[in-house]
Every structure is written in C-alpha cells, then in structure tokens.
Design a protein around this motif. Sequence first.
Motif, PDB file in Angstrom:
ATOM      1  N   PHE A   1      63.579  30.403  24.098  1.00  0.00           N
ATOM      2  CA  PHE A   1      64.456  29.337  24.590  1.00  0.00           C
ATOM      3  C   PHE A   1      65.112  29.841  25.862  1.00  0.00           C
ATOM      4  O   PHE A   1      65.828  30.840  25.840  1.00  0.00           O
ATOM      5  N   LEU A   2      64.828  29.180  26.999  1.00  0.00           N
ATOM      6  CA  LEU A   2      65.343  29.647  28.285  1.00  0.00           C
ATOM      7  C   LEU A   2      65.772  28.480  29.164  1.00  0.00           C
ATOM      8  O   LEU A   2      65.275  27.356  29.020  1.00  0.00           O
ATOM      9  N   SER A   3      66.659  28.784  30.097  1.00  0.00           N
ATOM     10  CA  SER A   3      67.026  27.814  31.122  1.00  0.00           C
ATOM     11  C   SER A   3      65.861  27.653  32.088  1.00  0.00           C
ATOM     12  O   SER A   3      65.137  28.608  32.380  1.00  0.00           O
ATOM     13  N   CYS A   4      65.668  26.443  32.613  1.00  0.00           N
ATOM     14  CA  CYS A   4      64.599  26.212  33.579  1.00  0.00           C
ATOM     15  C   CYS A   4      64.868  26.913  34.908  1.00  0.00           C
ATOM     16  O   CYS A   4      64.002  26.920  35.794  1.00  0.00           O
ATOM     17  N   SER A   5      66.043  27.504  35.049  1.00  0.00           N
ATOM     18  CA  SER A   5      66.330  28.312  36.241  1.00  0.00           C
ATOM     19  C   SER A   5      65.844  29.747  36.045  1.00  0.00           C
ATOM     20  O   SER A   5      65.949  30.560  36.971  1.00  0.00           O
ATOM     21  N   MET A   6      65.318  30.062  34.853  1.00  0.00           N
ATOM     22  CA  MET A   6      64.900  31.420  34.527  1.00  0.00           C
ATOM     23  C   MET A   6      63.437  31.426  34.087  1.00  0.00           C
ATOM     24  O   MET A   6      63.101  30.941  33.010  1.00  0.00           O
ATOM     25  N   PRO A   7      62.529  31.986  34.888  1.00  0.00           N
ATOM     26  CA  PRO A   7      61.116  32.057  34.505  1.00  0.00           C
ATOM     27  C   PRO A   7      60.919  32.989  33.305  1.00  0.00           C
ATOM     28  O   PRO A   7      61.631  33.981  33.149  1.00  0.00           O
TER      29      PRO A   7
ATOM     30  N   THR B   1      57.337  21.284  30.632  1.00  0.00           N
ATOM     31  CA  THR B   1      58.566  20.565  30.274  1.00  0.00           C
ATOM     32  C   THR B   1      59.710  20.683  31.269  1.00  0.00           C
ATOM     33  O   THR B   1      60.619  19.859  31.243  1.00  0.00           O
ATOM     34  N   CYS B   2      59.717  21.685  32.140  1.00  0.00           N
ATOM     35  CA  CYS B   2      60.824  21.830  33.087  1.00  0.00           C
ATOM     36  C   CYS B   2      60.670  20.857  34.264  1.00  0.00           C
ATOM     37  O   CYS B   2      59.552  20.484  34.633  1.00  0.00           O
ATOM     38  N   PRO B   3      61.782  20.448  34.880  1.00  0.00           N
ATOM     39  CA  PRO B   3      61.708  19.527  36.014  1.00  0.00           C
ATOM     40  C   PRO B   3      60.941  20.147  37.181  1.00  0.00           C
ATOM     41  O   PRO B   3      61.001  21.359  37.414  1.00  0.00           O
ATOM     42  N   ALA B   4      60.218  19.305  37.913  1.00  0.00           N
ATOM     43  CA  ALA B   4      59.514  19.778  39.106  1.00  0.00           C
ATOM     44  C   ALA B   4      60.518  20.366  40.082  1.00  0.00           C
ATOM     45  O   ALA B   4      61.601  19.816  40.291  1.00  0.00           O
ATOM     46  N   GLY B   5      60.193  21.486  40.647  1.00  0.00           N
ATOM     47  CA  GLY B   5      61.089  22.142  41.588  1.00  0.00           C
ATOM     48  C   GLY B   5      61.974  23.191  40.968  1.00  0.00           C
ATOM     49  O   GLY B   5      62.600  23.967  41.687  1.00  0.00           O
ATOM     50  N   SER B   6      62.071  23.239  39.634  1.00  0.00           N
ATOM     51  CA  SER B   6      62.881  24.274  38.985  1.00  0.00           C
ATOM     52  C   SER B   6      62.172  25.610  39.118  1.00  0.00           C
ATOM     53  O   SER B   6      60.949  25.688  39.250  1.00  0.00           O
ATOM     54  N   LYS B   7      62.936  26.690  39.095  1.00  0.00           N
ATOM     55  CA  LYS B   7      62.370  28.021  39.313  1.00  0.00           C
ATOM     56  C   LYS B   7      61.337  28.371  38.246  1.00  0.00           C
ATOM     57  O   LYS B   7      60.283  28.942  38.547  1.00  0.00           O
ATOM     58  N   ALA B   8      61.627  28.025  36.984  1.00  0.00           N
ATOM     59  CA  ALA B   8      60.681  28.348  35.902  1.00  0.00           C
ATOM     60  C   ALA B   8      59.357  27.611  36.086  1.00  0.00           C
ATOM     61  O   ALA B   8      58.284  28.171  35.848  1.00  0.00           O
ATOM     62  N   ALA B   9      59.415  26.351  36.508  1.00  0.00           N
ATOM     63  CA  ALA B   9      58.203  25.564  36.702  1.00  0.00           C
ATOM     64  C   ALA B   9      57.423  26.065  37.923  1.00  0.00           C
ATOM     65  O   ALA B   9      56.197  26.120  37.901  1.00  0.00           O
ATOM     66  N   GLU B  10      58.129  26.421  38.991  1.00  0.00           N
ATOM     67  CA  GLU B  10      57.472  26.880  40.203  1.00  0.00           C
ATOM     68  C   GLU B  10      56.785  28.223  40.008  1.00  0.00           C
ATOM     69  O   GLU B  10      55.730  28.484  40.583  1.00  0.00           O
ATOM     70  N   ASP B  11      57.395  29.096  39.180  1.00  0.00           N
ATOM     71  CA  ASP B  11      56.837  30.428  38.971  1.00  0.00           C
ATOM     72  C   ASP B  11      55.823  30.475  37.845  1.00  0.00           C
ATOM     73  O   ASP B  11      55.274  31.535  37.545  1.00  0.00           O
ATOM     74  N   ALA B  12      55.566  29.343  37.182  1.00  0.00           N
ATOM     75  CA  ALA B  12      54.642  29.322  36.037  1.00  0.00           C
ATOM     76  C   ALA B  12      53.217  29.559  36.502  1.00  0.00           C
ATOM     77  O   ALA B  12      52.847  29.194  37.604  1.00  0.00           O
TER      78      ALA B  12
END
Length: 205
Positions: free
Chosen positions: A175-181, A194-205
């Motif tokens: 369980f993590l914040s979408c600001s944390m990859p 599941t994370c919003p487009a542009g969030s750090k976790a989604a971008e680094d996935a």
Amino acid sequence: MRGMAGRACTAGLVIGVLVTGLTGCTGDAGGDGEAEACTDGTYAWSDVRREQRLTALSDPISFEKRTGSYTSRLKPLGDTVYRPSVTGTPEGVGAAGVIKTLGRHLKAEEPLAGPSETERPAQDHFFESSTGSHEGAYYAWAAIDLVDADFTHTCGDGEPTKGHVRTWEGTGAGFLSCSMPSDETAGRIAAQRTCPAGSKAAEDA
C-alpha cells in the motif's frame, strides 16, 4: 498467506550443485526392475527463475482530506490456483524433500511452499493501513513470488534423473502513495493500472 512479497522480481540463469551425501542409496534386492530408491544424493540446480506476479488489486484510492487509517479491498485478478509441483521426483525422496533442498540451495529466508500448500484467489482479501496521515492518491496490491528450477539428481553410481520444481517463496501485499514508486514488479504494475496519469508512481512504472 505465507511470508511477505517484499522482494523484487529477478530473472536469470543460476547453476549450482548441492551435495547432501551419497549414503542413502539402495537398490532393488528382488531384481524385478523397479526404480532404485535414493533417500539422499547430489542435486545440480539450473535455470532457476524467480517471478513476482500480481494476484490482486484495489480500485483507485483517493483521500480528499487527511485520513489516519484505511482498509482497502483487493480484488483477485483471474482465477488461477497455485499449487507447488515437482516432476521427476527421485525414488524415495518425495516432492517435499526436493523442495526443501531447493530452499537450502537458494538460502531462502523462509521455507518454500510445500506440496500440501495452496494459494487461491480470495474474494474477501483486505489490506489495512493504520499509520500516518493519508492524503491524495494511493494504490494497493497483492502478489506471489514464484520460483521455477530444473534439477539433476545423482545417487551413487546410478543414472542421473532430471526434474523440475515450481513453488513460491512468499506472498504479501503493499500500500503506497501514488507519489512514491514501488521497488517491486507487482507494485509497479499496480501503480500503472490505478494511479492517476502523471503521478510519480505511474510515470516510473
């Protein structure tokens, strides 16, 4: 669930030999052609593969204001039921013995899943977080750390036998914040889904 899914996925080729002694080999005294029993012997392991697989995922999570605790329902992804398996089991050893030997070879922190264990999709799987103040978008998931390995077993002067093991090292959830990859394969896939487009976790996935 057994263990934790805190290991990142790795893949590659590992070859090793584990000697456990050669004193447990016994032939067939009756000479009727039955397979030789061997309760001990030498294992040569090859093509050891680890794969972390995403097994459950939460819906997108968003906190409009600071929240101290949260319970997330994780929905199973598919209906796959995981069961350990061993092919080419040496006579007199058993699947459990082969899996234990593989665990020692891998220096696993916990015993690998044995023949009697089953991991199946859970409709009532939840993940609870009660530390910190949650705010913004989050993601949650569950995973299983699978292991596949080929082996050759030699007993004394007997003909070597070949086999294959499929089991797992552990299961767990995150369980993590979408600001944390996430540093896990399953976590990165979860963030991408599941994370919003542009969030750090989604971008680094």
